[in-house]
Design an enzyme around this catalytic site. Sequence first.
Site, PDB file in Angstrom:
ATOM      1  N   GLU A 153       0.869  -1.194   0.000  1.00 52.50           N
ATOM      2  CA  GLU A 153       0.000   0.000   0.000  1.00 52.50           C
ATOM      3  C   GLU A 153       0.896   1.231   0.000  1.00 52.50           C
ATOM      4  O   GLU A 153       2.025   1.183   0.457  1.00 52.50           O
ATOM      5  CB  GLU A 153      -0.918  -0.012   1.222  1.00 52.50           C
ATOM      6  CG  GLU A 153      -0.218  -0.168   2.566  1.00 52.50           C
ATOM      7  CD  GLU A 153       0.495   1.055   3.080  1.00 52.50           C
ATOM      8  OE1 GLU A 153       0.045   2.148   2.713  1.00 52.50           O
ATOM      9  OE2 GLU A 153       1.479   0.915   3.820  1.00 52.50           O
ATOM     10  N   ARG A 156      -1.279   7.498   2.440  1.00 54.29           N
ATOM     11  CA  ARG A 156      -0.795   8.569   3.302  1.00 54.29           C
ATOM     12  C   ARG A 156      -1.810   8.785   4.411  1.00 54.29           C
ATOM     13  O   ARG A 156      -3.006   8.822   4.142  1.00 54.29           O
ATOM     14  CB  ARG A 156      -0.685   9.886   2.513  1.00 54.29           C
ATOM     15  CG  ARG A 156       0.259   9.845   1.351  1.00 54.29           C
ATOM     16  CD  ARG A 156      -0.093  10.940   0.373  1.00 54.29           C
ATOM     17  NE  ARG A 156      -1.437  10.746  -0.193  1.00 54.29           N
ATOM     18  CZ  ARG A 156      -2.126  11.683  -0.854  1.00 54.29           C
ATOM     19  NH1 ARG A 156      -1.620  12.874  -1.026  1.00 54.29           N
ATOM     20  NH2 ARG A 156      -3.325  11.434  -1.351  1.00 54.29           N
ATOM     21  N   ASN A 213       9.232   5.071  -0.469  1.00 54.02           N
ATOM     22  CA  ASN A 213       9.462   5.796   0.784  1.00 54.02           C
ATOM     23  C   ASN A 213      10.839   6.459   0.803  1.00 54.02           C
ATOM     24  O   ASN A 213      10.986   7.606   1.218  1.00 54.02           O
ATOM     25  CB  ASN A 213       9.360   4.836   1.976  1.00 54.02           C
ATOM     26  CG  ASN A 213       7.919   4.603   2.388  1.00 54.02           C
ATOM     27  OD1 ASN A 213       7.021   5.345   1.992  1.00 54.02           O
ATOM     28  ND2 ASN A 213       7.699   3.579   3.183  1.00 54.02           N
ATOM     29  N   LEU A 255       8.661  18.916  -1.785  1.00 57.41           N
ATOM     30  CA  LEU A 255       9.798  19.845  -1.796  1.00 57.41           C
ATOM     31  C   LEU A 255       9.535  20.979  -0.809  1.00 57.41           C
ATOM     32  O   LEU A 255       9.996  22.093  -1.003  1.00 57.41           O
ATOM     33  CB  LEU A 255      10.012  20.425  -3.196  1.00 57.41           C
ATOM     34  CG  LEU A 255      10.793  19.553  -4.181  1.00 57.41           C
ATOM     35  CD1 LEU A 255      11.039  20.314  -5.475  1.00 57.41           C
ATOM     36  CD2 LEU A 255      12.131  19.079  -3.599  1.00 57.41           C
ATOM     37  N   CYS A 265       5.872   5.796   9.499  1.00 59.99           N
ATOM     38  CA  CYS A 265       6.323   5.001   8.342  1.00 59.99           C
ATOM     39  C   CYS A 265       7.672   5.417   7.780  1.00 59.99           C
ATOM     40  O   CYS A 265       8.637   4.664   7.880  1.00 59.99           O
ATOM     41  CB  CYS A 265       5.270   5.055   7.245  1.00 59.99           C
ATOM     42  SG  CYS A 265       3.751   4.251   7.765  1.00 59.99           S
TER      43      CYS A 265
HETATM   44  C1  UDX Z   1       4.233   8.076   3.921  1.00 59.71           C
HETATM   45  C2  UDX Z   1       4.165   7.873   2.388  1.00 59.71           C
HETATM   46  O1  UDX Z   1       3.811   9.105   1.761  1.00 59.71           O
HETATM   47  C3  UDX Z   1       3.174   6.790   2.040  1.00 59.71           C
HETATM   48  O2  UDX Z   1       3.160   6.580   0.634  1.00 59.71           O
HETATM   49  C4  UDX Z   1       3.568   5.520   2.767  1.00 59.71           C
HETATM   50  O3  UDX Z   1       2.648   4.503   2.497  1.00 59.71           O
HETATM   51  C5  UDX Z   1       3.646   5.765   4.256  1.00 59.71           C
HETATM   52  O4  UDX Z   1       4.530   6.841   4.540  1.00 59.71           O
HETATM   53  P1  UDX Z   1       2.730   9.357   5.717  1.00 59.71           P
HETATM   54  O5  UDX Z   1       3.548   8.749   6.809  1.00 59.71           O
HETATM   55  O6  UDX Z   1       1.257   9.443   5.899  1.00 59.71           O
HETATM   56  O7  UDX Z   1       2.955   8.572   4.327  1.00 59.71           O
HETATM   57  O8  UDX Z   1       3.293  10.841   5.544  1.00 59.71           O
HETATM   58  P2  UDX Z   1       3.662  11.785   4.331  1.00 59.71           P
HETATM   59  O9  UDX Z   1       2.502  12.562   3.873  1.00 59.71           O
HETATM   60  O10 UDX Z   1       4.464  11.068   3.316  1.00 59.71           O
HETATM   61  O11 UDX Z   1       4.630  12.806   5.096  1.00 59.71           O
HETATM   62  C6  UDX Z   1       5.790  12.313   5.760  1.00 59.71           C
HETATM   63  C7  UDX Z   1       6.501  13.409   6.505  1.00 59.71           C
HETATM   64  O12 UDX Z   1       7.194  14.246   5.590  1.00 59.71           O
HETATM   65  C8  UDX Z   1       5.612  14.333   7.335  1.00 59.71           C
HETATM   66  O13 UDX Z   1       6.241  14.539   8.592  1.00 59.71           O
HETATM   67  C9  UDX Z   1       5.575  15.612   6.538  1.00 59.71           C
HETATM   68  O14 UDX Z   1       5.390  16.751   7.353  1.00 59.71           O
HETATM   69  C10 UDX Z   1       6.963  15.610   5.892  1.00 59.71           C
HETATM   70  N1  UDX Z   1       7.050  16.375   4.648  1.00 59.71           N
HETATM   71  C11 UDX Z   1       6.279  16.016   3.583  1.00 59.71           C
HETATM   72  C12 UDX Z   1       7.948  17.424   4.540  1.00 59.71           C
HETATM   73  O15 UDX Z   1       8.683  17.754   5.492  1.00 59.71           O
HETATM   74  N2  UDX Z   1       8.039  18.095   3.350  1.00 59.71           N
HETATM   75  C13 UDX Z   1       7.278  17.777   2.277  1.00 59.71           C
HETATM   76  O16 UDX Z   1       7.429  18.427   1.230  1.00 59.71           O
HETATM   77  C14 UDX Z   1       6.364  16.698   2.392  1.00 59.71           C
END
Ligand code: UDX
Length: 438
Positions: A153, A156, A213, A255, A265
């Site tokens: 999967e 998010r 990831n 970005l 995750c």
């Molecule tokens: C992530 C993956 O996106 C998803 O595909 C996978 O299945 C599980 O892990 P999630 O943990 O829900 O999902 O978070 P995500 O939206 O990816 O954000 C991860 C982290 O990155 C957050 O702490 C967010 O604040 C940070 N982030 C995201 C940034 O610092 N900058 C960005 O541009 C995007």
Amino acid sequence: MTLRLSVIGTNYLGATHAAGMAEFGHDVIGVDIDVQRVKVLNAGQSHIFEIGLEPLLEKHTASGRLRFTTDYTEIADWADVHFLALGTPSGPGGAADLSQLHSAIDSLAPLLTRPCLVVGKSTVPVGTALKLQERIRRLAPAGDAIEIAWNPEFLREAYAVEDTLRPDRLVFGVQSARALETLQQIYSIPLTESTPTVECDLATAELIKTAANAFLATKISFINAMSQMCQAAGGDVTLLADAIGYDKRIGREFLNAGLGFGGGCLPKDIRALAVRADELGVEVLSDLIASVEAINEGQRTELAELAIEQAGGDVHGKKIAVLGASFKPGTDDIRNSPALTVAHHLAQSGADVHVYDPQARLPERDGFTQSGTVDEAVSGAAIVLHLTEWPEFRQLDPKRLGAIVGTKVILDGRLKLNAKAWQQAGWKVVQIGRALTM
Ligand code: UDX
């Protein structure tokens, strides 16, 4: 065609997957060892804050297409397909801890007396699927008539339901045409909507998930490294991200510079990938991931130190307001939250830290105060930190808050506030990734 599906594990992934499969028209039983959670889910309620999940649970527990149990005998020979949606937390040294998967299989396999497909959804180190298949076949009376497939999967948090019902791609890691056909039946609804599909072997399917990831984490750490460059050289990282993001090969998503990534995750999955890469002698990959992690950790420390500096160098006994506790907006999940790492750092430096979050509840032991409102947190504070970019923080009135705060200094750790509006209200705005500290 309606299939009978079991979904083993009912946390973020499992609960959403179970509800999503019922929405696709299948008969679904979710299984968990947590009696209380099963009770809540059977009442059509969600044990987590996830947009759109509760209405789906309500709808399908009422329609009779979805229910939950703690009893494996109810699913063993009932289901055509068993999904494994269990957690794979960080074990010793950062390797994935597969004990939840093992114990689920040890409970299920001895009850399997007829052929079935077991489909893994959890994020696992490459090579795991085949080992799990050996384990099931050894323990199950049906033996070699049981086959494993891997169908990772990509959901998010905060968009979990949307990502389940309308996935941007489907990955089918299979060993036979029959397994592929079964997966195509399960996902017939998104497949009729032309969802791109990748059919591959088990190892590729396992790696696709970890690669996705790792790439996302790399993108974030790259922009954060550039934000340090901007700070050092006098540039603006947001404009830089906008400009390079217009290049279709790069893309603007992921970005956003700031405090970096956290959650249940990305951090643990990229660590597990690095450990697996080392085991297989692929040091180029583990070295790359180590740099990504180091940049990510560095952002948290840098921000905490910047906050201390901006609060006058010594924060002993000083009130500090932290806006945001969840690891990102739209969720109450505080696992590996960058905002809370900073809050801890400040509390350990002697500050009186007050945290406000619209959804997340903090454990008592954390050493800071949870505020019920933004005003409570900000009132009398020596500095305000914006650490999780909930949309409501962008609606705050800097003038009104300026009248209740101790010192009008705000540190924007997510580069999402309208700096001009805050400055016009007399605030000093400090932004990481921008040289100009006004
Ligand atoms: C992530 C993956 O996106 C998803 O595909 C996978 O299945 C599980 O892990 P999630 O943990 O829900 O999902 O978070 P995500 O939206 O990816 O954000 C991860 C982290 O990155 C957050 O702490 C967010 O604040 C940070 N982030 C995201 C940034 O610092 N900058 C960005 O541009 C995007």
